[in-house]
Design a protein around this motif. Structure first.
Motif, PDB file in Angstrom:
ATOM      1  N   GLN A 251     -18.077  -0.679  10.817  1.00  0.00           N
ATOM      2  CA  GLN A 251     -18.216  -1.681   9.746  1.00  0.00           C
ATOM      3  C   GLN A 251     -16.944  -2.539   9.610  1.00  0.00           C
ATOM      4  OE1 GLN A 251     -19.263   1.693   9.143  1.00  0.00           O
ATOM      5  NE2 GLN A 251     -21.255   0.873   9.760  1.00  0.00           N
ATOM      6  N   GLY A 252     -15.953  -2.254  10.425  1.00  0.00           N
ATOM      7  CA  GLY A 252     -14.704  -3.018  10.356  1.00  0.00           C
ATOM      8  C   GLY A 252     -13.740  -2.504   9.308  1.00  0.00           C
ATOM      9  N   GLU A 253     -14.058  -1.320   8.746  1.00  0.00           N
ATOM     10  CA  GLU A 253     -13.168  -0.721   7.735  1.00  0.00           C
ATOM     11  C   GLU A 253     -12.179   0.215   8.435  1.00  0.00           C
ATOM     12  OE1 GLU A 253     -13.387  -1.274   4.388  1.00  0.00           O
ATOM     13  OE2 GLU A 253     -15.009  -2.714   4.770  1.00  0.00           O
ATOM     14  N   PHE A 254     -10.964   0.245   7.925  1.00  0.00           N
ATOM     15  CA  PHE A 254      -9.987   1.177   8.499  1.00  0.00           C
ATOM     16  C   PHE A 254     -10.353   2.619   8.144  1.00  0.00           C
ATOM     17  CE2 PHE A 254      -7.310  -2.701   8.342  1.00  0.00           C
ATOM     18  CZ  PHE A 254      -7.017  -2.761   9.691  1.00  0.00           C
ATOM     19  N   ILE A 255     -10.154   3.515   9.097  1.00  0.00           N
ATOM     20  CA  ILE A 255     -10.507   4.920   8.857  1.00  0.00           C
ATOM     21  C   ILE A 255      -9.404   5.662   8.110  1.00  0.00           C
ATOM     22  CG2 ILE A 255     -12.039   5.017  10.881  1.00  0.00           C
ATOM     23  CD1 ILE A 255      -9.767   6.713  12.245  1.00  0.00           C
ATOM     24  N   CYS A 256      -8.232   5.040   8.008  1.00  0.00           N
ATOM     25  CA  CYS A 256      -7.145   5.693   7.267  1.00  0.00           C
ATOM     26  C   CYS A 256      -6.468   4.653   6.379  1.00  0.00           C
ATOM     27  CB  CYS A 256      -6.142   6.326   8.236  1.00  0.00           C
ATOM     28  SG  CYS A 256      -5.408   5.149   9.375  1.00  0.00           S
ATOM     29  N   LYS A 257      -5.592   5.137   5.526  1.00  0.00           N
ATOM     30  CA  LYS A 257      -4.954   4.252   4.544  1.00  0.00           C
ATOM     31  C   LYS A 257      -3.955   3.298   5.230  1.00  0.00           C
ATOM     32  CE  LYS A 257      -2.816   4.513   0.036  1.00  0.00           C
ATOM     33  NZ  LYS A 257      -1.927   5.298  -0.804  1.00  0.00           N
ATOM     34  N   MET A 258      -4.048   2.019   4.885  1.00  0.00           N
ATOM     35  CA  MET A 258      -3.163   0.990   5.457  1.00  0.00           C
ATOM     36  C   MET A 258      -2.426   0.286   4.321  1.00  0.00           C
ATOM     37  SD  MET A 258      -4.513   1.291   8.548  1.00  0.00           S
ATOM     38  CE  MET A 258      -3.988  -0.053   9.578  1.00  0.00           C
ATOM     39  N   ASN A 259      -1.362  -0.444   4.651  1.00  0.00           N
ATOM     40  CA  ASN A 259      -0.748  -1.296   3.630  1.00  0.00           C
ATOM     41  C   ASN A 259      -1.263  -2.733   3.794  1.00  0.00           C
ATOM     42  OD1 ASN A 259       0.683  -2.502   5.681  1.00  0.00           O
ATOM     43  ND2 ASN A 259       2.711  -1.848   4.977  1.00  0.00           N
ATOM     44  N   GLU A 260      -0.759  -3.633   2.975  1.00  0.00           N
ATOM     45  CA  GLU A 260      -1.278  -5.012   2.966  1.00  0.00           C
ATOM     46  C   GLU A 260      -0.930  -5.778   4.243  1.00  0.00           C
ATOM     47  OE1 GLU A 260       1.015  -3.715   1.068  1.00  0.00           O
ATOM     48  OE2 GLU A 260       2.788  -4.946   1.441  1.00  0.00           O
ATOM     49  N   LEU A 261       0.009  -5.266   5.020  1.00  0.00           N
ATOM     50  CA  LEU A 261       0.381  -5.922   6.278  1.00  0.00           C
ATOM     51  C   LEU A 261      -0.404  -5.374   7.459  1.00  0.00           C
ATOM     52  CD1 LEU A 261       4.267  -5.943   5.820  1.00  0.00           C
ATOM     53  CD2 LEU A 261       2.694  -7.865   5.478  1.00  0.00           C
ATOM     54  N   GLY A 262      -1.302  -4.426   7.180  1.00  0.00           N
ATOM     55  CA  GLY A 262      -2.094  -3.832   8.263  1.00  0.00           C
ATOM     56  C   GLY A 262      -1.364  -2.715   8.988  1.00  0.00           C
ATOM     57  N   GLN A 263      -0.281  -2.241   8.373  1.00  0.00           N
ATOM     58  CA  GLN A 263       0.447  -1.113   8.964  1.00  0.00           C
ATOM     59  C   GLN A 263      -0.104   0.184   8.373  1.00  0.00           C
ATOM     60  OE1 GLN A 263       4.070  -2.603   7.370  1.00  0.00           O
ATOM     61  NE2 GLN A 263       4.667  -3.664   9.247  1.00  0.00           N
ATOM     62  N   VAL A 264      -0.024   1.252   9.159  1.00  0.00           N
ATOM     63  CA  VAL A 264      -0.618   2.521   8.727  1.00  0.00           C
ATOM     64  C   VAL A 264       0.334   3.261   7.795  1.00  0.00           C
ATOM     65  CG1 VAL A 264      -1.580   4.718   9.480  1.00  0.00           C
ATOM     66  CG2 VAL A 264      -1.884   2.674  10.888  1.00  0.00           C
ATOM     67  N   VAL A 265      -0.213   3.723   6.683  1.00  0.00           N
ATOM     68  CA  VAL A 265       0.584   4.506   5.733  1.00  0.00           C
ATOM     69  C   VAL A 265       0.723   5.928   6.275  1.00  0.00           C
ATOM     70  CG1 VAL A 265       0.672   5.430   3.384  1.00  0.00           C
ATOM     71  CG2 VAL A 265      -0.211   3.103   3.793  1.00  0.00           C
ATOM     72  N   VAL A 266       1.964   6.336   6.462  1.00  0.00           N
ATOM     73  CA  VAL A 266       2.250   7.705   6.928  1.00  0.00           C
ATOM     74  C   VAL A 266       3.313   8.323   6.020  1.00  0.00           C
ATOM     75  CG1 VAL A 266       1.735   7.350   9.388  1.00  0.00           C
ATOM     76  CG2 VAL A 266       4.043   6.880   8.540  1.00  0.00           C
ATOM     77  N   ASP A 267       3.405   9.660   6.069  1.00  0.00           N
ATOM     78  CA  ASP A 267       4.518  10.304   5.377  1.00  0.00           C
ATOM     79  C   ASP A 267       5.649  10.543   6.389  1.00  0.00           C
ATOM     80  OD1 ASP A 267       3.838  12.539   6.866  1.00  0.00           O
ATOM     81  OD2 ASP A 267       2.927  13.628   5.190  1.00  0.00           O
ATOM     82  N   LEU A 268       6.660  11.260   5.968  1.00  0.00           N
ATOM     83  CA  LEU A 268       7.819  11.449   6.856  1.00  0.00           C
ATOM     84  C   LEU A 268       7.491  12.278   8.091  1.00  0.00           C
ATOM     85  CD1 LEU A 268      10.709  11.949   4.278  1.00  0.00           C
ATOM     86  CD2 LEU A 268      10.292   9.970   5.741  1.00  0.00           C
ATOM     87  N   LYS A 269       6.309  12.942   8.063  1.00  0.00           N
ATOM     88  CA  LYS A 269       5.890  13.736   9.234  1.00  0.00           C
ATOM     89  C   LYS A 269       4.857  12.987  10.064  1.00  0.00           C
ATOM     90  CE  LYS A 269       7.026  18.168   7.195  1.00  0.00           C
ATOM     91  NZ  LYS A 269       6.503  19.430   6.647  1.00  0.00           N
ATOM     92  N   MET A 270       4.701  11.723   9.805  1.00  0.00           N
ATOM     93  CA  MET A 270       3.772  10.847  10.541  1.00  0.00           C
ATOM     94  C   MET A 270       2.308  11.214  10.310  1.00  0.00           C
ATOM     95  SD  MET A 270       5.977   8.850  11.687  1.00  0.00           S
ATOM     96  CE  MET A 270       7.651   9.194  11.154  1.00  0.00           C
TER      97      MET A 270
END
Ligand SMILES: Cc1cc2nc3c(=O)[nH]c(=O)nc-3n(C[C@H](O)[C@H](O)[C@H](O)COP(=O)(O)OP(=O)(O)OC[C@H]3O[C@@H](n4cnc5c(N)ncnc54)[C@H](O)[C@@H]3O)c2cc1C
Length: 313
Positions: A251-270
């Motif tokens: 459907q064109g939706e990201f499968i994981c959380k992204m920020n407004e720049l299209g970068q993937v939100v990760v924690d310090l452990k990736m």
């Protein structure tokens, strides 16, 4: 079933491959649509990677030894583009170019970034026919000829320096009179006699014919004056777009959380917001966009993959 699918073979992906295989995972494949190495292979030199201090070596030379080392420990390589990844139940389904499907327990996405287009007239028409975003690829076509560069960041000035060793003159067009590039990079470019700066200006038009680009028109934003620069190649370095398409579902939706720049939100452990899915390198939020940090991310993600698989057993 793969223990881990690594998508993208730049510094982050190669390092993830080294750490997963040396860490004992038997079945790890790196999917890379081109030759492994990533963006840095376009660099004329690298002098900020600790332990590597040889200005005669290019980014391509630099990454050559990475490949040898990373594949030595059992990492498999498929030169294929990954179209998409989705999690079904516990595992990941990875769709490759051509429709082939691969299953994996975990995935590390390291697809990095691509050069952005500037949007001037003629850019698309002459892209690959005189308008380039890769000095290493196309610089030699302009041996002893003048070239024009658009941009004022680190990449633009590093590429200007690279081209200045091949081309007769390099004209750097920048829309402001101050540069975003790091002071040493700017200083080095300014000391090069055949690099010329055209500030407060932009590319108004790239023109040519069926044979390709013939020249560019440069507009001064303060005076509106147009300068015609004929017989020039044009290199555009105006930023990068993160390569996040593989993370979109049908459907064109990201499968994981992204920020407004299209970068993937990760924690310090990736970790991403999806269990078993990790992201490393320029694709993640707050990436410093450096080889050393992309490699560091790759090692962190790989160690997390090993722990995750052990916990699942
Ligand atoms: C000209 C230039 C000079 C630079 N100079 C320096 C420097 O001096 N020092 C420094 O530290 N950094 C430098 N950098 C930045 C550095 O190269 C990047 O930060 C680093 O390469 C990012 O690594 P990465 O692994 O995240 O992604 P990338 O290097 O972008 O690699 C991503 C890889 O993924 C592949 N890929 C993308 N999508 C897919 C897909 N769907 N399927 C399969 N494969 C895919 C791409 O082909 C690519 O090889 C420079 C960059 C450039 C462009």
């Amino acid at each position: 079933m793969l223990d881990c699918a690594i998508i993208g073979g730049g510094p982050a992906g190669l390092t993830a491959g080294l750490y997963t295989t040396r860490g004992g995972l038997q079945n790890v494949t790196l999917f890379e649509m081109g030759v492994p190495g990533g963006q840095i292979t376009k660099s004329s030199e690298i002098e900020n990677y600790p332990g590597f201090f040889d200005s005669s070596k290019t980014g391509l030379d630099f990454m050559d030894t990475w490949q040898k080392q990373c594949f030595h420990f059992g990492l498999k390589h498929e030169m294929k583009k990954v179209e998409s990844i989705e999690k079904t139940g516990e595992y990941f389904n990875i769709t490759l170019e051509g429709g082939e499907m691969v299953e994996a327990k975990t995935a590390i996405i390291c697809t990095g970034a691509v050069p952005r287009r500037a949007g001037f007239n003629g850019e698309d028409a002459f892209y690959g026919r005189g308008v380039s975003t890769c000095a290493t690829c196309d610089g030699f076509f302009y041996k002893d000829k003048p070239v024009t560069i658009l941009g004022g960041g680190d990449t633009a000035l590093e590429e200007a320096f690279f081209l200045s060793n091949i081309c007769s003159d390099v004209y750097v067009v920048h829309r402001r009179d101050e540069f975003r590039a790091a002071p040493p990079t700017l200083d080095r470019a300014m000391r090069k006699e055949n690099i010329h700066f055209i500030t407060d200006s932009l590319i108004d038009e790239a023109y040519g014919d069926a044979m390709g680009l013939q020249g560019v028109k440069i507009k001064n934003l303060k005076t509106d004056e147009i300068t015609d620069m004929s017989n020039t190649g044009l290199f555009v370095f105006v930023g990068q777009d993160v390569k996040n398409d593989v993370l979109k579902d049908k459907q064109g939706e990201f499968i994981c959380k992204m920020n407004e720049l299209g970068q993937v939100v990760v924690d310090l452990k990736m970790h991403t917001s999806v269990e078993g899915l990790f992201v490393a390198g320029d694709l993640r939020i707050d990436a410093p966009k450096q080889v050393v940090s992309a490699a560091g991310d790759g090692s962190i993600a790989a160690l997390q993959v090993i722990s995750y698989i052990q916990e699942q057993q």
